[in-house]
Design a protein around this motif. Structure first.
Motif, PDB file in Angstrom:
ATOM      1  N   ASN A   1       0.571  -1.092   0.057  1.00  0.00           N
ATOM      2  CA  ASN A   1      -0.070   0.054  -0.105  1.00  0.00           C
ATOM      3  C   ASN A   1       0.879   1.239   0.040  1.00  0.00           C
ATOM      4  O   ASN A   1       0.570   2.430  -0.604  1.00  0.00           O
ATOM      5  CB  ASN A   1      -1.004  -0.038   1.265  1.00  0.00           C
ATOM      6  CG  ASN A   1      -1.989  -1.096   1.247  1.00  0.00           C
ATOM      7  OD1 ASN A   1      -2.339  -1.680   0.130  1.00  0.00           O
ATOM      8  ND2 ASN A   1      -2.663  -1.373   2.274  1.00  0.00           N
ATOM      9  N   LEU A   2       1.980   1.177   0.578  1.00  0.00           N
ATOM     10  CA  LEU A   2       2.887   2.333   0.553  1.00  0.00           C
ATOM     11  C   LEU A   2       3.405   2.738  -0.759  1.00  0.00           C
ATOM     12  O   LEU A   2       3.486   3.724  -1.100  1.00  0.00           O
ATOM     13  CB  LEU A   2       4.279   2.146   1.588  1.00  0.00           C
ATOM     14  CG  LEU A   2       4.949   3.120   1.887  1.00  0.00           C
ATOM     15  CD1 LEU A   2       4.527   4.380   2.445  1.00  0.00           C
ATOM     16  CD2 LEU A   2       6.261   2.547   2.824  1.00  0.00           C
ATOM     17  N   GLU A   3       3.907   1.389  -1.516  1.00  0.00           N
ATOM     18  CA  GLU A   3       3.960   1.696  -2.721  1.00  0.00           C
ATOM     19  C   GLU A   3       3.021   2.268  -3.820  1.00  0.00           C
ATOM     20  O   GLU A   3       3.343   3.046  -4.649  1.00  0.00           O
ATOM     21  CB  GLU A   3       4.906   0.211  -3.260  1.00  0.00           C
ATOM     22  CG  GLU A   3       6.165  -0.056  -2.385  1.00  0.00           C
ATOM     23  CD  GLU A   3       6.751  -1.420  -2.905  1.00  0.00           C
ATOM     24  OE1 GLU A   3       5.826  -2.148  -3.562  1.00  0.00           O
ATOM     25  OE2 GLU A   3       7.648  -1.707  -2.588  1.00  0.00           O
ATOM     26  N   ARG A   4       2.018   1.662  -3.543  1.00  0.00           N
ATOM     27  CA  ARG A   4       0.668   2.292  -4.251  1.00  0.00           C
ATOM     28  C   ARG A   4       0.685   3.594  -4.142  1.00  0.00           C
ATOM     29  O   ARG A   4       0.355   4.537  -5.184  1.00  0.00           O
ATOM     30  CB  ARG A   4      -0.560   1.455  -3.876  1.00  0.00           C
ATOM     31  CG  ARG A   4      -0.525   0.215  -4.344  1.00  0.00           C
ATOM     32  CD  ARG A   4      -1.958  -0.377  -3.688  1.00  0.00           C
ATOM     33  NE  ARG A   4      -1.959  -1.871  -4.338  1.00  0.00           N
ATOM     34  CZ  ARG A   4      -1.715  -2.699  -3.393  1.00  0.00           C
ATOM     35  NH1 ARG A   4      -1.193  -2.537  -2.206  1.00  0.00           N
ATOM     36  NH2 ARG A   4      -1.794  -4.170  -3.740  1.00  0.00           N
ATOM     37  N   TRP A   5       0.617   4.213  -2.938  1.00  0.00           N
ATOM     38  CA  TRP A   5       0.707   5.553  -2.528  1.00  0.00           C
ATOM     39  C   TRP A   5       1.561   6.439  -3.252  1.00  0.00           C
ATOM     40  O   TRP A   5       1.376   7.343  -4.038  1.00  0.00           O
ATOM     41  CB  TRP A   5       0.705   5.793  -1.130  1.00  0.00           C
ATOM     42  CG  TRP A   5       0.244   7.247  -0.485  1.00  0.00           C
ATOM     43  CD1 TRP A   5       0.866   8.314  -0.725  1.00  0.00           C
ATOM     44  CD2 TRP A   5      -1.067   7.461   0.017  1.00  0.00           C
ATOM     45  NE1 TRP A   5       0.297   9.409  -0.181  1.00  0.00           N
ATOM     46  CE2 TRP A   5      -0.809   8.852   0.362  1.00  0.00           C
ATOM     47  CE3 TRP A   5      -1.936   6.537   0.223  1.00  0.00           C
ATOM     48  CZ2 TRP A   5      -2.138   9.550   0.866  1.00  0.00           C
ATOM     49  CZ3 TRP A   5      -3.065   7.309   0.830  1.00  0.00           C
ATOM     50  CH2 TRP A   5      -3.103   8.700   1.266  1.00  0.00           C
ATOM     51  N   LEU A   6       2.844   6.115  -3.256  1.00  0.00           N
ATOM     52  CA  LEU A   6       4.025   6.481  -4.059  1.00  0.00           C
ATOM     53  C   LEU A   6       3.769   6.531  -5.485  1.00  0.00           C
ATOM     54  O   LEU A   6       4.124   7.309  -6.297  1.00  0.00           O
ATOM     55  CB  LEU A   6       5.312   5.945  -3.675  1.00  0.00           C
ATOM     56  CG  LEU A   6       6.599   6.624  -4.225  1.00  0.00           C
ATOM     57  CD1 LEU A   6       6.702   7.973  -3.772  1.00  0.00           C
ATOM     58  CD2 LEU A   6       7.925   5.744  -3.913  1.00  0.00           C
ATOM     59  N   SER A   7       3.302   5.394  -5.924  1.00  0.00           N
ATOM     60  CA  SER A   7       2.999   5.167  -7.433  1.00  0.00           C
ATOM     61  C   SER A   7       2.059   6.349  -8.064  1.00  0.00           C
ATOM     62  O   SER A   7       2.509   6.807  -8.889  1.00  0.00           O
ATOM     63  CB  SER A   7       2.303   3.738  -7.680  1.00  0.00           C
ATOM     64  OG  SER A   7       1.991   3.716  -9.142  1.00  0.00           O
ATOM     65  N   TYR A   8       1.347   6.749  -7.457  1.00  0.00           N
ATOM     66  CA  TYR A   8       0.246   7.782  -7.722  1.00  0.00           C
ATOM     67  C   TYR A   8       0.981   9.040  -8.255  1.00  0.00           C
ATOM     68  O   TYR A   8       0.716   9.473  -9.020  1.00  0.00           O
ATOM     69  CB  TYR A   8      -0.774   8.124  -6.915  1.00  0.00           C
ATOM     70  CG  TYR A   8      -1.613   9.436  -7.052  1.00  0.00           C
ATOM     71  CD1 TYR A   8      -2.432   9.310  -8.269  1.00  0.00           C
ATOM     72  CD2 TYR A   8      -1.696  10.402  -6.510  1.00  0.00           C
ATOM     73  CE1 TYR A   8      -3.215  10.322  -8.607  1.00  0.00           C
ATOM     74  CE2 TYR A   8      -2.344  11.748  -6.835  1.00  0.00           C
ATOM     75  CZ  TYR A   8      -3.181  11.456  -8.086  1.00  0.00           C
ATOM     76  OH  TYR A   8      -3.775  12.700  -8.285  1.00  0.00           O
TER      77      TYR A   8
END
Length: 647
Positions: A45-52
């Protein structure tokens, strides 16, 4: 409540995630339910947040954006009837309620606040080290500054967002525009600080495209070069600042723009570009070059072509800021002629064609004579340029580029770049011309025969899918794809948001402008020309100070040459030309009035008539700044519209 707000924001922004993830590292789909606690307590989820934050970066392969509203990329003017936004803007049919083309104000504030949230709440996990978290936070710091910089360079008067929306409420969300120089100084400092927290490169292959210290320095250099330029730092020897800009204030009466020339802005830009060059070269970056079989002689054709095609791991060390996945296939489809199975509508302007140098390194055209619907040119007598007749022999060059004729008509390292019977306008041009432009009656690899832009030809009018000026774009179009025979597939490939050549050109420009302000051009010109000549060496054309090309003694002439070199080298790359025309205060002259190209109404039986300059479009330039969307002003009474868009 705060957790629920963040959950809604996350689910909304991740709905558009897959378009531009940075690598497999960022190719992850969102869970159905997320809360503040599990977002920042779970690696995925942390990576998803950054991905945005990566997903909203400017697209590179886009034909309805800033490239198309400058004077180089030229989508078919017939597309206006199909609702094509860039053509509407070119023709002046635009207001603050019009959608599209530039949408930074719609996307970037949301991303900025997402970045602040990650900085505040991210922490080390069992499978996420403190070092990784610190890198992520530094990447967020970059994006906050980058998106502010993009908005400032586009809209002029913008607020600084200093915290996440979920930490604010009521009137505290209604931010006020701040002085342009304040925004620039703040963003430049943030980019510098972020650069000190990030590596110059990553060892892990799946982190290709992640923000590095060099990317931070590159965007900082670009921002400071813009901020030193004539639009917002009016030089004493040029056009002054528009009265509307001088008078503009924010809601509190604070002036937005400083109308007094400040030579230190150019020093700051010069130093920023030099720092970037030094750090990039220290990290192994260099202009991309391919060589002939002797291993010594540069092949300028393949060097320029493959500089746009190859990735860092494939030896392209020129790339500093890649956008690792982009919509290149759609771009290619629009750029391929109809006879090759494409749409055949994405062209380039005659102005761009004219600006490429000759193979002897000289400019072909000195000026224009416009008379209503027709145009003639003043030819540089030293250039060997001609706009009459057809070549009587093949133009053979030292290159392994082999796309100008069917098969391989070559001997060793020599290939034909323009076969005999080519219109003379397209003969004896520099290598970058042949890599950037598809012209009429040129052999096309996708068709397996020559292009036919004549009226009623398979690639021409009366269909609205045709190159309005008589040219299609070739640059950064996949040269291996053959649509009509289904022998290939569109490749997902990177865009390049910054490369080392831009740093060289920006350094030359900022060093020149600073020397002009100080009156030290004679002392500084060797250093200035050094970086222009690096570009010309790779381009395969004579360098200044050699081969009869004298270094100008007049710094204003040097300015013209630097701008011309930048225009050619960086053509059709991510809207850079649109920003340049604006910051140089040239847009009102270039983008307003008649645009000329080849005569697309001439049939093949009247060949000579095709190769005459005729008007194909009349444009209307409206403003140096993009309008703030009206719905944003309606929501926030503290915002004031930019000059030129208030009526």
């Amino acid at each position: 409540m705060k957790n629920r707000i963040i959950t809604y924001i996350l689910l909304g922004v991740l709905g558009v995630l897959p378009l531009t993830s940075c690598s497999d590292y960022l190719d992850k789909m969102p869970d159905d339910q997320l809360t503040l606690e599990n977002v920042f307590s779970n690696r995925g989820n942390l990576e998803r947040w950054l991905s945005y934050l990566y997903s909203v970066m400017p697209e590179f392969y886009i034909y309805d954006g800033p490239d198309a509203i400058g004077d180089e990329l030229a989508p078919s003017v017939g597309w206006e009837s199909q609702g094509f936004k860039a053509i509407q803007y070119q023709n002046g049919n635009w207001t603050p309620i019009s959608p599209g083309v530039v949408t930074y104000w719609d996307k970037y504030p949301k991303a900025i606040r997402q970045a602040y949230t990650l900085i505040k709440y991210a922490h080390p996990l069992s499978d996420v080290s403190e070092k990784e978290v610190n890198y992520m936070k530094a990447e967020c710091r970059f994006f906050i500054a980058y998106y502010h910089a993009m908005m400032a360079m586009t809209y002029g008067a913008v607020p600084i967002i200093r915290e996440a929306a979920v930490e604010l409420s009521g009137e505290s969300l209604l931010l006020k525009q701040e002085p342009f120089d304040v925004v620039v100084d703040w963003a430049a400092n943030e980019l510098l600080e972020a650069s000190r927290q990030l590596p110059a490169s990553y060892d892990e292959a799946n982190k290709y495209g992640r923000i590095t210290s060099l990317i931070c320095l590159a965007i900082r250099a670009r921002l400071l070069t813009f901020a030193a330029s004539q639009l917002v730092n009016p030089s004493p020897d040029g056009k002054g600042m528009d009265p509307e800009m001088q008078a503009m204030t924010n809601v509190d009466g604070v002036k937005i723009f400083n109308s007094t020339f400040n030579e230190n802005h150019w020093k700051r830009a010069k130093d920023a570009n030099k720092l970037l060059i030094e750090e990039a070269e220290k990290a192994g970056h260099a202009l991309y070059k391919e060589y002939l079989s002797d291993g010594v002689t540069i092949d300028p054709f393949l060097s320029y072509q493959n500089m746009m095609m190859l990735r860092y791991k494939e030896g392209n060390m020129e790339i500093i800021f890649p956008r690792t996945k982009d919509n290149a296939g759609w771009f290619d489809d629009q750029a391929l002629p109809r006879g090759a199975g494409g749409s055949g509508s994405l062209g380039v302007t005659q102005l761009l064609v004219d600006d490429f140098f000759m193979k002897n390194g000289k400019m072909p055209i000195l000026g224009y004579n416009n008379s209503g619907n027709t145009q003639t040119v003043d030819i540089n007598p030293e250039s060997a340029y001609s706009e009459t007749g057809y070549s009587t022999e093949d133009d053979v060059r030292a290159t392994n580029w082999h796309y100008a004729v069917a098969g391989s008509k070559a001997s060793g390292d020599s290939h034909v770049v323009a076969p005999k019977n080519t219109f003379n306008m397209y003969c004896n041009r520099e290598p970058r011309f042949y890599i950037s432009v598809v012209y009429n009656e040129q052999y096309h690899w996708g068709k397996g025969k020559t292009t036919n832009f004549f009226f009623n030809g398979e690639d021409g009018q009366p269909s609205h899918d045709n190159p309005s000026a008589g040219y299609l774009i070739r640059k950064h179009v996949d040269p291996t794809f053959v649509h009509s025979t289904n022998t290939g597939t569109y490749k997902s490939r990177q865009g390049i948001l910054y490369r080392l050549a831009e740093a060289y050109l920006s350094y030359a420009e900022s060093a020149l402008e600073y020397s002009m302000a100080k009156g030290t051009y004679d002392v500084d010109k060797a250093d200035i020309v050094k970086y222009i000549n690096k570009i010309r060496e790779r381009a395969g054309i004579p360098q200044y100070g050699t081969s009869g090309l004298e270094i100008p003694t007049d710094p204003k002439e040097m300015r013209k040459l630097i701008r011309r070199e930048r225009r050619v080298e960086m053509n059709c790359e991510g809207g850079l030309r649109w920003f340049d025309l604006r910051r140089w205060k040239e847009a009102e002259d270039v983008l307003d009035g008649n645009f000329y190209g080849m005569n697309m109404l001439a049939e093949k039986g009247n060949r000579d008539e095709f190769y005459k300059r005729v008007r194909y479009q009349t444009r209307k330039f409206k403003s140096y700044w993009w309008p703030i969307p009206q719905n944003e002003i309606d929501k926030n009474p503290n915002l004031k519209q930019m000059p030129g868009w208030m009526n």
